[in-house]
Scaffold this active site. Sequence first.
Site, PDB file in Angstrom:
ATOM      1  N   THR A  29      47.324  34.619  36.464  1.00 14.16           N
ATOM      2  CA  THR A  29      48.196  34.643  37.635  1.00 14.16           C
ATOM      3  C   THR A  29      47.897  33.537  38.638  1.00 14.16           C
ATOM      4  OG1 THR A  29      48.719  35.993  39.585  1.00 14.16           O
ATOM      5  CG2 THR A  29      46.564  36.332  38.628  1.00 14.16           C
ATOM      6  N   TYR A  79      43.072  42.251  42.654  1.00 14.62           N
ATOM      7  CA  TYR A  79      43.884  41.845  41.493  1.00 14.62           C
ATOM      8  C   TYR A  79      43.477  40.443  41.036  1.00 14.62           C
ATOM      9  CZ  TYR A  79      48.050  40.105  39.011  1.00 14.62           C
ATOM     10  OH  TYR A  79      48.906  39.538  38.083  1.00 14.62           O
ATOM     11  N   LYS A  96      41.739  39.363  37.489  1.00 11.59           N
ATOM     12  CA  LYS A  96      42.395  38.461  36.545  1.00 11.59           C
ATOM     13  C   LYS A  96      41.517  37.234  36.273  1.00 11.59           C
ATOM     14  CE  LYS A  96      45.940  38.861  34.983  1.00 11.59           C
ATOM     15  NZ  LYS A  96      46.417  39.579  33.747  1.00 11.59           N
TER      16      LYS A  96
END
Length: 299
Positions: free
Chosen positions: A108, A132, A136
Amino acid sequence: MRVLLLGGRGRLGGAIAARLAPPPAGVQVELLAPARHELALEPHAPDDAAARWFAQWRPDVVVNCIALGDVDQCETEPALAMQLNAALPAALARACERKGTRLIHFSTDFVFDGALRRPYREDDAPRPLSAYGESKLAGERAIARTACPHWIFRVSWLYGAPVRNLAADLLDPANAARIFRLATDRFGVPNPVQLLAAEVASCIARGRASGDSPPASGTFHLSCHGATTWHAFALAFVREAIGAGRLAGERAPRIEAIEEASLGRPARRPAWSALDPSRYEHTFGRTMPGWEEAIQFAL
Ligand SMILES: NC(=O)c1ccc[n+]([C@@H]2O[C@H](COP(=O)([O-])OP(=O)(O)OC[C@H]3O[C@@H](n4cnc5c(N)ncnc54)[C@H](OP(=O)(O)O)[C@@H]3O)[C@@H](O)[C@H]2O)c1
């Protein structure tokens, strides 16, 4: 070629499944896209799951679209985020390494902090602002530590899936009278899942083409060019949807400008996280469109 697609009911995974079944001309793919109940993943035991999946489906390529992608949920459930976004890809990479199987994984733009204010390149230093993004990035690093053949594609701002994205909400007749309040001060690149799925299909074909050695393992920014805000994207999308006959002008929802901070969400997002796809284009011999031009892929 047996392609095991994990997370094939998600936004990107669903588009990849649609792209590979039936496979595009010239690509010989047997797509295995088990449903969530068939995977029976226990998030705390990813190595067991990977071993079971490899024994059951014997893949030549694994495409991993499983993620805890709800950025705010990751902030409140960081342990689960680490299990699904870091430990699972790590386990898949170890299993792929043992079998010599290629792993295609997605990351991402949220691995970056947004301070650069120009499209990010792969060698720019990551600095996630959220649980998050942390999870990732940990997944990327765990894969890169193994010797499994892999391509990690960082993608950003997905739309075009049938549900759970801004474009689908804008097209939904039930939202005709709704006002969409969207930020004008956060910049990134919206990417239609249909376009990304076509790119992934072409990479899979490239990875198996005879007489042509596949690109080396690494991380690539798989993204359209440019940068915009969700507010400007929504205006452009509605205009294009009306032009394409997908939305009646009188039923188009209203779009209003707000500031990101007014949303008061648990997780911090980078204010400027466009991805520069030059390395991807150069390495895979592809040309990515600008984000505005790409809207047609979702209509
Ligand atoms: N969406 C974005 O804007 C965006 C932006 C940047 C990067 N990405 C990355 O792109 C990739 C795909 O994102 P996406 O938005 O397509 O994801 P998504 O729609 O949230 O799909 C995630 C998939 O993971 C599956 N899954 C989640 N937990 C699971 C579990 N415990 N067991 C089995 N399956 C499980 C879901 O299954 P169910 O369908 O059964 O729920 C779903 O198929 C991810 O790596 C994400 O981090 C997404």
